[in-house]
Motif scaffolding. Structure first.
Motif, PDB file in Angstrom:
ATOM      1  N   THR A   3       7.362   1.861   8.794  1.00 35.13           N
ATOM      2  CA  THR A   3       8.108   2.450  10.760  1.00 35.13           C
ATOM      3  C   THR A   3       7.875   3.810  10.472  1.00 35.13           C
ATOM      4  OG1 THR A   3       9.774   2.018   9.861  1.00 35.13           O
ATOM      5  CG2 THR A   3       8.635   0.029  11.081  1.00 35.13           C
ATOM      6  N   GLU A   4       7.580   4.565   8.884  1.00 39.45           N
ATOM      7  CA  GLU A   4       8.613   6.088   9.069  1.00 39.45           C
ATOM      8  C   GLU A   4       6.875   6.681   8.690  1.00 39.45           C
ATOM      9  OE1 GLU A   4       9.775   6.450   5.283  1.00 39.45           O
ATOM     10  OE2 GLU A   4      11.412   5.303   5.443  1.00 39.45           O
ATOM     11  N   THR A   5       5.223   5.837   8.714  1.00 40.82           N
ATOM     12  CA  THR A   5       4.467   6.700   7.738  1.00 40.82           C
ATOM     13  C   THR A   5       3.460   6.347   9.483  1.00 40.82           C
ATOM     14  OG1 THR A   5       4.650   5.975   5.988  1.00 40.82           O
ATOM     15  CG2 THR A   5       2.906   6.616   6.336  1.00 40.82           C
ATOM     16  N   LYS A   6       3.538   7.501   9.649  1.00 40.01           N
ATOM     17  CA  LYS A   6       1.872   7.556  10.448  1.00 40.01           C
ATOM     18  C   LYS A   6       0.943   8.084  10.573  1.00 40.01           C
ATOM     19  CE  LYS A   6       3.885   5.524  14.913  1.00 40.01           C
ATOM     20  NZ  LYS A   6       4.019   4.535  13.495  1.00 40.01           N
ATOM     21  N   CYS A   7      -0.369   7.381  10.379  1.00 44.11           N
ATOM     22  CA  CYS A   7      -1.499   8.239   9.970  1.00 44.11           C
ATOM     23  C   CYS A   7      -2.573   8.378  10.832  1.00 44.11           C
ATOM     24  CB  CYS A   7      -1.878   7.368   8.111  1.00 44.11           C
ATOM     25  SG  CYS A   7      -0.451   8.078   6.867  1.00 44.11           S
ATOM     26  N   GLU A   8      -3.628   9.391  11.039  1.00 44.48           N
ATOM     27  CA  GLU A   8      -4.539   9.464  11.090  1.00 44.48           C
ATOM     28  C   GLU A   8      -6.009   8.005  11.493  1.00 44.48           C
ATOM     29  OE1 GLU A   8      -7.279  12.580  12.223  1.00 44.48           O
ATOM     30  OE2 GLU A   8      -5.437  13.310  13.043  1.00 44.48           O
ATOM     31  N   THR A   9      -6.061   8.132   9.576  1.00 43.19           N
ATOM     32  CA  THR A   9      -6.641   7.533   8.343  1.00 43.19           C
ATOM     33  C   THR A   9      -6.621   6.277   8.405  1.00 43.19           C
ATOM     34  OG1 THR A   9      -6.291   9.029   7.267  1.00 43.19           O
ATOM     35  CG2 THR A   9      -7.859  10.206   8.875  1.00 43.19           C
ATOM     36  N   LEU A  10      -5.195   5.968   7.906  1.00 46.49           N
ATOM     37  CA  LEU A  10      -4.521   4.799   7.731  1.00 46.49           C
ATOM     38  C   LEU A  10      -4.003   3.936   7.715  1.00 46.49           C
ATOM     39  CD1 LEU A  10      -3.650   6.758   4.123  1.00 46.49           C
ATOM     40  CD2 LEU A  10      -5.594   6.124   4.515  1.00 46.49           C
ATOM     41  N   LEU A  11      -4.497   2.484   7.749  1.00 43.69           N
ATOM     42  CA  LEU A  11      -3.187   2.152   8.632  1.00 43.69           C
ATOM     43  C   LEU A  11      -2.254   1.515   6.996  1.00 43.69           C
ATOM     44  CD1 LEU A  11      -5.345  -0.772  10.274  1.00 43.69           C
ATOM     45  CD2 LEU A  11      -3.657   1.339  10.801  1.00 43.69           C
ATOM     46  N   VAL A  12      -0.529   1.521   7.315  1.00 42.94           N
ATOM     47  CA  VAL A  12      -0.032   1.241   6.541  1.00 42.94           C
ATOM     48  C   VAL A  12       1.096   0.021   6.584  1.00 42.94           C
ATOM     49  CG1 VAL A  12       1.836   2.246   4.681  1.00 42.94           C
ATOM     50  CG2 VAL A  12       0.067   3.623   6.061  1.00 42.94           C
ATOM     51  N   ALA A  13       1.884  -1.157   5.276  1.00 45.43           N
ATOM     52  CA  ALA A  13       2.278  -1.681   6.336  1.00 45.43           C
ATOM     53  C   ALA A  13       2.635  -2.269   4.515  1.00 45.43           C
ATOM     54  CB  ALA A  13       1.495  -3.522   6.700  1.00 45.43           C
ATOM     55  N   GLN A  14       4.060  -3.594   4.665  1.00 45.63           N
ATOM     56  CA  GLN A  14       4.203  -4.073   3.909  1.00 45.63           C
ATOM     57  C   GLN A  14       4.919  -5.620   3.947  1.00 45.63           C
ATOM     58  OE1 GLN A  14       7.891  -1.499   3.156  1.00 45.63           O
ATOM     59  NE2 GLN A  14       8.661  -3.321   1.221  1.00 45.63           N
ATOM     60  N   GLU A  15       4.861  -5.796   2.915  1.00 48.73           N
ATOM     61  CA  GLU A  15       5.091  -7.710   3.036  1.00 48.73           C
ATOM     62  C   GLU A  15       5.252  -7.018   1.534  1.00 48.73           C
ATOM     63  OE1 GLU A  15       0.390  -9.248   4.027  1.00 48.73           O
ATOM     64  OE2 GLU A  15       1.837 -10.577   3.685  1.00 48.73           O
ATOM     65  N   ALA A  31     -15.197   7.314   5.289  1.00 51.26           N
ATOM     66  CA  ALA A  31     -15.654   7.954   3.946  1.00 51.26           C
ATOM     67  C   ALA A  31     -14.682   8.918   3.958  1.00 51.26           C
ATOM     68  CB  ALA A  31     -17.084   9.164   5.542  1.00 51.26           C
ATOM     69  N   LEU A  32     -14.873   9.319   3.176  1.00 54.99           N
ATOM     70  CA  LEU A  32     -13.146  10.041   2.659  1.00 54.99           C
ATOM     71  C   LEU A  32     -13.243  11.236   3.281  1.00 54.99           C
ATOM     72  CD1 LEU A  32     -13.408   8.343  -1.080  1.00 54.99           C
ATOM     73  CD2 LEU A  32     -12.198   7.631   1.113  1.00 54.99           C
ATOM     74  N   ASN A  33     -12.519  11.701   3.784  1.00 50.13           N
ATOM     75  CA  ASN A  33     -12.421  13.420   4.353  1.00 50.13           C
ATOM     76  C   ASN A  33     -10.879  14.036   3.558  1.00 50.13           C
ATOM     77  OD1 ASN A  33     -10.429  12.340   6.124  1.00 50.13           O
ATOM     78  ND2 ASN A  33     -11.729  13.036   7.724  1.00 50.13           N
ATOM     79  N   ALA A  34     -11.279  15.366   3.950  1.00 56.23           N
ATOM     80  CA  ALA A  34      -9.616  15.762   3.307  1.00 56.23           C
ATOM     81  C   ALA A  34      -8.586  15.275   4.097  1.00 56.23           C
ATOM     82  CB  ALA A  34     -10.163  17.181   3.673  1.00 56.23           C
ATOM     83  N   LYS A  35      -8.833  15.099   4.977  1.00 56.72           N
ATOM     84  CA  LYS A  35      -7.492  14.530   6.318  1.00 56.72           C
ATOM     85  C   LYS A  35      -6.824  12.972   5.747  1.00 56.72           C
ATOM     86  CE  LYS A  35      -5.077  13.951   9.664  1.00 56.72           C
ATOM     87  NZ  LYS A  35      -3.440  14.780  10.036  1.00 56.72           N
ATOM     88  N   LEU A  36      -8.178  12.605   4.916  1.00 50.98           N
ATOM     89  CA  LEU A  36      -7.658  10.677   4.588  1.00 50.98           C
ATOM     90  C   LEU A  36      -7.113  10.678   3.291  1.00 50.98           C
ATOM     91  CD1 LEU A  36      -9.771   8.083   4.665  1.00 50.98           C
ATOM     92  CD2 LEU A  36      -9.197   8.951   2.786  1.00 50.98           C
ATOM     93  N   LEU A  37      -7.385  11.600   2.216  1.00 45.69           N
ATOM     94  CA  LEU A  37      -6.717  11.883   1.089  1.00 45.69           C
ATOM     95  C   LEU A  37      -6.086  12.490   0.502  1.00 45.69           C
ATOM     96  CD1 LEU A  37     -10.610  13.402  -0.274  1.00 45.69           C
ATOM     97  CD2 LEU A  37      -9.552  11.151  -1.308  1.00 45.69           C
ATOM     98  N   SER A  38      -5.904  13.609   2.008  1.00 44.01           N
ATOM     99  CA  SER A  38      -4.200  13.795   2.313  1.00 44.01           C
ATOM    100  C   SER A  38      -3.152  13.016   2.398  1.00 44.01           C
ATOM    101  CB  SER A  38      -4.756  15.424   3.399  1.00 44.01           C
ATOM    102  OG  SER A  38      -3.087  15.597   3.122  1.00 44.01           O
TER     103      SER A  38
END
Ligand code: CO8
Length: 261
Positions: A3-15, A31-38
C-alpha cells in the motif's frame, strides 16, 4: 509494503511474511534501466526496515526474468558518463541488503538480468529458464559481477565458456552447474518459491540474517577468516530469545514460535 509503495517499473505485494517484487517492464523484456534499479533498492530498503518481512522474492515475467541492462539507455554513454556516474553502483546496493532474497526465474535471465539473479541469495528456476552472459556479442563484457559471481558459482571452465561465447544454458544445465538451487515446472514456479520463502520467513530472523551474512562472507574471505567470523556469529545466536525458544521447543516436543526481529 504494497500500500505504501508506488513504482513505475515494479509490482510489489506481500503474502504473510514474504514480500514479492515483480520486475514489470514487459515491453522491454524487463530490461534493467536506472529507474528500475533505483526503485528496486527503495523497495528492498523498506523490506529491510519492516520487521514483518522475513524473506523477499524477486521475479519477472513468464518470458523474461530480465534480458539485461537496458541497451537503449546505455548505448550512447561515453567512458566519462560511465565512469563519472558509476551506473553499475546500484547493483552493489542491491547486494548489501539484509533480508534473504530469492530469485524466481522464468524465461530469459541475460547479462545484467543473470547478474541480478546471481546477487540474490538463491535462484529457483522454472524449467523454461535460460541463463546467459551475452555481453561479448555487444562488444562489451559482464560488468555487474558476471565474471566474478558466476565463476564462484560454476567454476572457471563454465564461466569462461558462457562469458567468452555468450551461449545460453537452460535450467537443467544451470542446476547441474551449481548456478541454481532448484528447477521446478514453469506452472509451479511461484507456488514452489513461495513455499521456500514462507518457510525461511517462519524461522528466527536474526539466525536467517546471520546465515546469509556468513555464507556471503565465504565468497570474500580465506577459509580461516570465514571460520573465525562464523564462530562469532554462531556464539551470538545464544544472545537471542529465538535460540532459547528453538531449543526449549525441541526438548518440550512442540513447534517453536520465533519472535526476535
Ligand atoms: N535492453 C533494451 N531493450 C531490450 C533488451 C535490453 N537488454 N532486451 C530486449 N529488449 C527489447 C527489444 O528491443 C524489444 O523492443 P522493441 O519491441 O521496441 O523492438 C523488446 O524488448 C522485445 O525484445 P525482442 O523483440 O528482441 O524479443 P525476442 O523474443 O525476439 O528476443 C531476447 C528476446 C533474446 C531476450 C532479445 O531481446 C535479446 O537478445 N535481448 C538482449 C539481451 C542482451 O544482450 N542482454 C545483455 C545486455 S548488456 C548488460 O546486461 C550489461 C550489464 C552490465 C551492468 C549493467 C548496469 C546497469
Amino acid at each position: 509494503i504494497e500500500t505504501e509503495t508506488k513504482c513505475e517499473t515494479l509490482l510489489v505485494a506481500q503474502e504473510g511474511g514474504v514480500a514479492v517484487i515483480t520486475l514489470n517492464r514487459p515491453d522491454a523484456m524487463n530490461a534493467l534501466n536506472a529507474k528500475l534499479l533505483s526503485e528496486l533498492n527503495t523497495v528492498l530498503d523498506k523490506c529491510d526496515a519492516d520487521p514483518e518481512i522475513g524473506c523477499v522474492v524477486l521475479t519477472g515475467g513468464e518470458k523474461a526474468f530480465a534480458a539485461g541492462a537496458d541497451i537503449k539507455e546505455m548505448k550512447d554513454k561515453s567512458f566519462a558518463d560511465a565512469f563519472n556516474t558509476d551506473f553499475i553502483a546500484p547493483y552493489d546496493a542491491i547486494a548489501s541488503h539484509k533480508k534473504p532474497l530469492i530469485a524466481a526465474v522464468s524465461g530469459f535471465a541475460l547479462g545484467g538480468g543473470m547478474e541480478l539473479a546471481m546477487i540474490c541469495d538463491m535462484i529457483i528456476a522454472a524449467d523454461s529458464a535460460q541463463f546467459g552472459q551475452p555481453e561479448i556479442q555487444l562488444g562489451i563484457m559482464p560488468g555487474a559481477g558476471g565474471t566474478q559471481r558466476l565463476t564462484r558459482a560454476v567454476g572457471k571452465a563454465k564461466a569462461m565458456d558462457l562469458c567468452l561465447t555468450g551461449r545460453r544454458i537452460d535450467a537443467e544445465e544451470a542446476e547441474r552447474s551449481g548456478l541454481v538451487a532448484r528447477v521446478v515446472p514453469q506452472t509451479a514456479l511461484m507456488e514452489e518459491t513461495m513455499k521456500i520463502a514462507s518457510k525461511i520467513a517462519s524461522f528466527s530472523q536474526p539466525a536467517v540474517a546471520m546465515i546469509k551474512k556468513s555464507i556471503n562472507t565465504s565468497m570474500a574471505t580465506p577459509l580461516p577468516e570465514g571460520i573465525r567470523q562464523e564462530r562469532h556469529l554462531f556464539y551470538s545466536t545464544f544472545a537471542t530469545e529465538d535460540q532459547k525458544e528453538g531449543m526449549a521447543a525441541f526438548t518440550e516436543k512442540r513447534k517453536p514460535d520465533f519472535k526476535d526481529r
